[in-house]
Design a protein around this motif. Structure first.
Motif, PDB file in Angstrom:
ATOM      1  N   TRP A  69     -12.873  -3.168  -2.976  1.00  0.00           N
ATOM      2  CA  TRP A  69     -13.172  -2.274  -1.862  1.00  0.00           C
ATOM      3  C   TRP A  69     -12.015  -1.301  -1.629  1.00  0.00           C
ATOM      4  N   LEU A  70     -10.781  -1.798  -1.695  1.00  0.00           N
ATOM      5  CA  LEU A  70      -9.614  -0.931  -1.516  1.00  0.00           C
ATOM      6  C   LEU A  70      -9.517   0.116  -2.626  1.00  0.00           C
ATOM      7  N   LEU A  71      -9.895  -0.275  -3.842  1.00  0.00           N
ATOM      8  CA  LEU A  71      -9.901   0.696  -4.947  1.00  0.00           C
ATOM      9  C   LEU A  71     -10.906   1.818  -4.686  1.00  0.00           C
ATOM     10  N   THR A  72     -12.089   1.470  -4.171  1.00  0.00           N
ATOM     11  CA  THR A  72     -13.077   2.506  -3.868  1.00  0.00           C
ATOM     12  C   THR A  72     -12.577   3.402  -2.744  1.00  0.00           C
ATOM     13  N   GLU A  73     -11.891   2.820  -1.764  1.00  0.00           N
ATOM     14  CA  GLU A  73     -11.329   3.622  -0.680  1.00  0.00           C
ATOM     15  C   GLU A  73     -10.281   4.599  -1.215  1.00  0.00           C
ATOM     16  N   ALA A  74      -9.492   4.149  -2.208  1.00  0.00           N
ATOM     17  CA  ALA A  74      -8.482   5.033  -2.808  1.00  0.00           C
ATOM     18  C   ALA A  74      -9.149   6.224  -3.488  1.00  0.00           C
ATOM     19  N   VAL A  75     -10.281   5.987  -4.147  1.00  0.00           N
ATOM     20  CA  VAL A  75     -11.008   7.068  -4.823  1.00  0.00           C
ATOM     21  C   VAL A  75     -11.566   8.056  -3.813  1.00  0.00           C
ATOM     22  N   LEU A  77      -3.955   1.441  -3.191  1.00  0.00           N
ATOM     23  CA  LEU A  77      -3.769   0.840  -4.513  1.00  0.00           C
ATOM     24  C   LEU A  77      -2.776  -0.317  -4.464  1.00  0.00           C
ATOM     25  N   SER A  78      -1.677  -0.139  -3.716  1.00  0.00           N
ATOM     26  CA  SER A  78      -0.677  -1.214  -3.637  1.00  0.00           C
ATOM     27  C   SER A  78      -1.273  -2.448  -2.980  1.00  0.00           C
ATOM     28  N   LYS A  79      -2.077  -2.255  -1.931  1.00  0.00           N
ATOM     29  CA  LYS A  79      -2.711  -3.395  -1.278  1.00  0.00           C
ATOM     30  C   LYS A  79      -3.764  -4.034  -2.179  1.00  0.00           C
ATOM     31  N   ALA A  80      -4.471  -3.197  -2.948  1.00  0.00           N
ATOM     32  CA  ALA A  80      -5.469  -3.732  -3.881  1.00  0.00           C
ATOM     33  C   ALA A  80      -4.802  -4.631  -4.920  1.00  0.00           C
ATOM     34  N   VAL A  81      -3.657  -4.180  -5.434  1.00  0.00           N
ATOM     35  CA  VAL A  81      -2.921  -4.990  -6.416  1.00  0.00           C
ATOM     36  C   VAL A  81      -2.464  -6.301  -5.781  1.00  0.00           C
ATOM     37  N   ALA A  82      -1.961  -6.240  -4.536  1.00  0.00           N
ATOM     38  CA  ALA A  82      -1.480  -7.446  -3.854  1.00  0.00           C
ATOM     39  C   ALA A  82      -2.607  -8.454  -3.666  1.00  0.00           C
ATOM     40  N   TYR A  83      -3.771  -7.978  -3.234  1.00  0.00           N
ATOM     41  CA  TYR A  83      -4.903  -8.885  -3.028  1.00  0.00           C
ATOM     42  C   TYR A  83      -5.413  -9.433  -4.354  1.00  0.00           C
ATOM     43  N   ALA A  84      -5.393  -8.604  -5.406  1.00  0.00           N
ATOM     44  CA  ALA A  84      -5.837  -9.072  -6.718  1.00  0.00           C
ATOM     45  C   ALA A  84      -4.918 -10.167  -7.245  1.00  0.00           C
ATOM     46  N   ALA A  97       8.933   0.033   0.533  1.00  0.00           N
ATOM     47  CA  ALA A  97       8.119   1.066   1.180  1.00  0.00           C
ATOM     48  C   ALA A  97       6.865   0.461   1.802  1.00  0.00           C
ATOM     49  N   VAL A  98       6.249  -0.491   1.092  1.00  0.00           N
ATOM     50  CA  VAL A  98       5.075  -1.179   1.638  1.00  0.00           C
ATOM     51  C   VAL A  98       5.459  -1.947   2.893  1.00  0.00           C
ATOM     52  N   GLY A  99       6.623  -2.616   2.846  1.00  0.00           N
ATOM     53  CA  GLY A  99       7.109  -3.311   4.032  1.00  0.00           C
ATOM     54  C   GLY A  99       7.337  -2.361   5.191  1.00  0.00           C
ATOM     55  N   GLY A 100       7.936  -1.199   4.895  1.00  0.00           N
ATOM     56  CA  GLY A 100       8.140  -0.182   5.930  1.00  0.00           C
ATOM     57  C   GLY A 100       6.827   0.329   6.496  1.00  0.00           C
ATOM     58  N   TYR A 101       5.834   0.479   5.612  1.00  0.00           N
ATOM     59  CA  TYR A 101       4.503   0.918   6.056  1.00  0.00           C
ATOM     60  C   TYR A 101       3.910  -0.090   7.037  1.00  0.00           C
ATOM     61  N   PHE A 102       4.046  -1.381   6.740  1.00  0.00           N
ATOM     62  CA  PHE A 102       3.546  -2.418   7.643  1.00  0.00           C
ATOM     63  C   PHE A 102       4.266  -2.343   8.994  1.00  0.00           C
ATOM     64  N   LEU A 103       5.579  -2.120   8.962  1.00  0.00           N
ATOM     65  CA  LEU A 103       6.344  -2.032  10.207  1.00  0.00           C
ATOM     66  C   LEU A 103       5.865  -0.864  11.069  1.00  0.00           C
ATOM     67  N   VAL A 104       5.695   0.304  10.443  1.00  0.00           N
ATOM     68  CA  VAL A 104       5.228   1.487  11.174  1.00  0.00           C
ATOM     69  C   VAL A 104       3.811   1.258  11.704  1.00  0.00           C
ATOM     70  N   LYS A 105       2.980   0.647  10.886  1.00  0.00           N
ATOM     71  CA  LYS A 105       1.595   0.387  11.299  1.00  0.00           C
ATOM     72  C   LYS A 105       1.557  -0.543  12.505  1.00  0.00           C
TER      73      LYS A 105
END
Length: 287
Positions: A103-109, A127-134, A181-189
């Motif tokens: 689903w995250l891959l389709t959202e990226a597209v 994409l980074s979250k898709a890889v993490a979940y995969a 950067a992903v960690g920083g994104y989570f913090l900002v979110k």
């Protein structure tokens, strides 16, 4: 002139075909993204991710309070495997996590809003979250099949293989920067409460509670992911794969600081909050 007009028409027709092709790809991806067949397993994936984070948070609290065990994703999944019928939960979780990654891959597209830079940033996030979940899905699948692996050891082995390749230090350092950067994104979110657009926030006290869990959860998750990124960067600088210990090593390193045990306990409680939020998100998620 006729020839020039003919070439111009041909070029325009070619552009139209490319545009139509892109539209068809987006339509197909949107159809897949909106499909109930994908939505239901994706919700299971959110719940599975929440379960793993709950267990991981509990292990971190135990680690910080009693200095026993090791808190990593495989440690959390091992707890599930020990429960009677746990392998069924692991199989269902693996399917849900893979669906969530798809689903995250389709959202990226499908990202189209905003400037070109914003679109690529959002694609990278998806994409980074898709890889993490995969990866988490593959780990759950390994446990379901009775082939567990140790997260820290696997991380060190993968880092060693990367360091052995030409330019491996740069690649490992880049991986560390992306992870930070992903960690920083989570913090900002978490700070800006951007996660509210991901769910249908209930009204009243329930909605307030979900938002508080989301804020606390994203902050804790941002810190632990950033710690894993720092471990990768240090491993790249020192060219020592043993330094790349991932989350477990990051939490263990925190324990060496003054009040380190207390900090790990607080982060563990934050991960528990993140787990509860993700389980709630399984019902409240917007698709």
């Amino acid at each position: 002139m006729a020839t020039a007009h003919g070439l111009s028409d041909a070029a325009a027709e070619g552009k139209d075909r490319v545009s139509d092709g892109k539209a068809q790809v987006r339509k197909a991806a949107r159809t897949a993204g909106d499909s109930k067949l994908l939505e239901i397993p994706a919700r299971v994936g959110f719940a599975a991710s929440g379960l793993v984070q709950l267990l991981l948070g509990g292990l971190a609290v135990q680690l910080g309070a009693a200095h026993v065990g090791e808190a990593d994703q495989t440690g959390a999944l091992d707890e599930v495997a020990k429960v009677p019928g746990g392998f069924i939960v692991l199989w269902v979780s693996a399917i849900g996590l893979f669906a969530l990654a798809l689903w995250l891959l389709t959202e990226a597209v499908l990202v189209r809003a905003g400037s070109a830079g914003d679109r690529w940033l959002r694609r990278g996030q998806h994409l980074s979250k898709a890889v993490a979940y995969a990866v988490l899905g593959l780990t759950a699948l390994a446990f379901a099949q009775g082939h567990p692996s140790h997260a820290s050891a696997t991380t060190r082995q993968a880092s060693a293989g990367l360091l052995a390749t030409p330019g491996g230090q740069l690649l490992l350092g880049a991986l560390g920067l992306v992870t930070c950067a992903v960690g920083g994104y989570f913090l900002v979110k978490g700070v800006r409460r951007r996660f509210r657009s991901d769910i249908d926030v209930p009204s009243g006290a329930a909605g307030h509670g979900i938002v508080v869990l989301g804020v606390v959860g994203y902050l804790a998750k941002g810190v632990v992911v950033a710690l894993a990124g720092v471990a990768f960067i240090l491993a790249a600088i020192r060219a020592q794969a043993a330094t790349a210990t991932g989350l477990a090593g990051g939490l263990a390193a925190l324990q060496q600081l003054p009040l380190g045990g207390e900090i790990v306990v607080v982060l563990g409680l934050g991960l528990i909050a993140s787990g509860i939020y993700n389980i709630a998100r399984a019902w409240l998620a917007r698709f």
